[in-house]
Design a protein around this motif. Structure first.
Motif, PDB file in Angstrom:
ATOM      1  N   ASP A  60      14.301   8.699   0.642  1.00  0.00           N
ATOM      2  CA  ASP A  60      12.933   8.312   1.016  1.00  0.00           C
ATOM      3  C   ASP A  60      12.319   7.438  -0.071  1.00  0.00           C
ATOM      4  O   ASP A  60      11.774   6.365   0.191  1.00  0.00           O
ATOM      5  CB  ASP A  60      12.020   9.554   1.188  1.00  0.00           C
ATOM      6  CG  ASP A  60      12.383  10.383   2.406  1.00  0.00           C
ATOM      7  OD1 ASP A  60      12.965   9.832   3.361  1.00  0.00           O
ATOM      8  OD2 ASP A  60      12.071  11.593   2.401  1.00  0.00           O
ATOM      9  N   LEU A  61      12.422   7.899  -1.316  1.00  0.00           N
ATOM     10  CA  LEU A  61      11.826   7.166  -2.436  1.00  0.00           C
ATOM     11  C   LEU A  61      12.502   5.814  -2.628  1.00  0.00           C
ATOM     12  O   LEU A  61      11.837   4.779  -2.713  1.00  0.00           O
ATOM     13  CB  LEU A  61      11.951   7.977  -3.731  1.00  0.00           C
ATOM     14  CG  LEU A  61      11.160   9.282  -3.817  1.00  0.00           C
ATOM     15  CD1 LEU A  61      11.496  10.012  -5.108  1.00  0.00           C
ATOM     16  CD2 LEU A  61       9.670   9.017  -3.729  1.00  0.00           C
ATOM     17  N   LEU A  62      13.830   5.826  -2.685  1.00  0.00           N
ATOM     18  CA  LEU A  62      14.553   4.572  -2.937  1.00  0.00           C
ATOM     19  C   LEU A  62      14.424   3.622  -1.751  1.00  0.00           C
ATOM     20  O   LEU A  62      14.343   2.411  -1.917  1.00  0.00           O
ATOM     21  CB  LEU A  62      16.022   4.862  -3.262  1.00  0.00           C
ATOM     22  CG  LEU A  62      16.244   5.726  -4.522  1.00  0.00           C
ATOM     23  CD1 LEU A  62      17.727   5.902  -4.789  1.00  0.00           C
ATOM     24  CD2 LEU A  62      15.537   5.149  -5.739  1.00  0.00           C
ATOM     25  N   GLY A  63      14.360   4.184  -0.550  1.00  0.00           N
ATOM     26  CA  GLY A  63      14.169   3.357   0.648  1.00  0.00           C
ATOM     27  C   GLY A  63      12.835   2.631   0.607  1.00  0.00           C
ATOM     28  O   GLY A  63      12.738   1.451   0.949  1.00  0.00           O
ATOM     29  N   ALA A  64      11.803   3.340   0.168  1.00  0.00           N
ATOM     30  CA  ALA A  64      10.477   2.723   0.065  1.00  0.00           C
ATOM     31  C   ALA A  64      10.487   1.611  -0.977  1.00  0.00           C
ATOM     32  O   ALA A  64       9.933   0.525  -0.756  1.00  0.00           O
ATOM     33  CB  ALA A  64       9.431   3.781  -0.295  1.00  0.00           C
ATOM     34  N   ILE A  65      11.136   1.861  -2.106  1.00  0.00           N
ATOM     35  CA  ILE A  65      11.217   0.829  -3.151  1.00  0.00           C
ATOM     36  C   ILE A  65      11.990  -0.375  -2.633  1.00  0.00           C
ATOM     37  O   ILE A  65      11.580  -1.521  -2.816  1.00  0.00           O
ATOM     38  CB  ILE A  65      11.887   1.399  -4.425  1.00  0.00           C
ATOM     39  CG1 ILE A  65      11.003   2.485  -5.025  1.00  0.00           C
ATOM     40  CG2 ILE A  65      12.161   0.293  -5.437  1.00  0.00           C
ATOM     41  CD1 ILE A  65      11.653   3.270  -6.146  1.00  0.00           C
TER      42      ILE A  65
END
Length: 136
Positions: free
Chosen positions: A119-124
């Motif tokens: 989720d975090l890396l996808g958003a970045i």
């Protein structure tokens, strides 16, 4: 793993959350991916850090004391110097109202806790890496 091992190297990511656990979890996940991580436990504390370090992306919890996530996001988005920093709202509620309100104050995305590394890396990836690729 491919070249994606270093795709996040040197990115300045800020996590603003009043939960120590959430901050630590996000910080650990992001540092493992190569990000430089800044943290603050509320919006009030975050503003001078944002001003001094100009992070590339902000993850902001909605429910916080003093300045909540919406107020923090609005302050960032209303400042011409920081307006372009993507903001991802973090919430334990997956409400339509919260999503709508997040959009109104200028948030780019909304993640429901508990979030995953992806989720975090996808958003970045979505808000930083694809933008820079589009610019080239």
């Amino acid at each position: 793993m491919s070249q994606s091992d270093n795709e996040f190297n040197g990115l300045k990511v800020m996590v603003i959350d009043d939960s120590n656990t959430i901050r630590r979890t996000a910080e650990t996940l992001l540092k493992k991916a190569g990000c430089d991580v800044l943290t603050a436990d509320n919006g009030f504390e975050a503003l001078p850090v944002i001003s001094a370090h100009h992070p590339d992306i902000l993850f902001i919890d909605i429910m916080m004391p003093r300045l909540d996530g919406y107020q923090t996001c609005a302050l960032v988005k209303n400042n011409p110097k920081f307006r372009d920093i993507p903001v991802v709202m973090l919430s334990s509620k997956d409400g339509l109202f919260d999503r709508a309100k997040g959009r109104v104050v200028g948030a780019e995305q909304y993640l429901t806790k508990p979030f995953t590394r992806e989720d975090l890396l996808g958003a970045i990836r979505t808000h930083l890496l694809e933008k820079t690729q589009d610019a080239n």
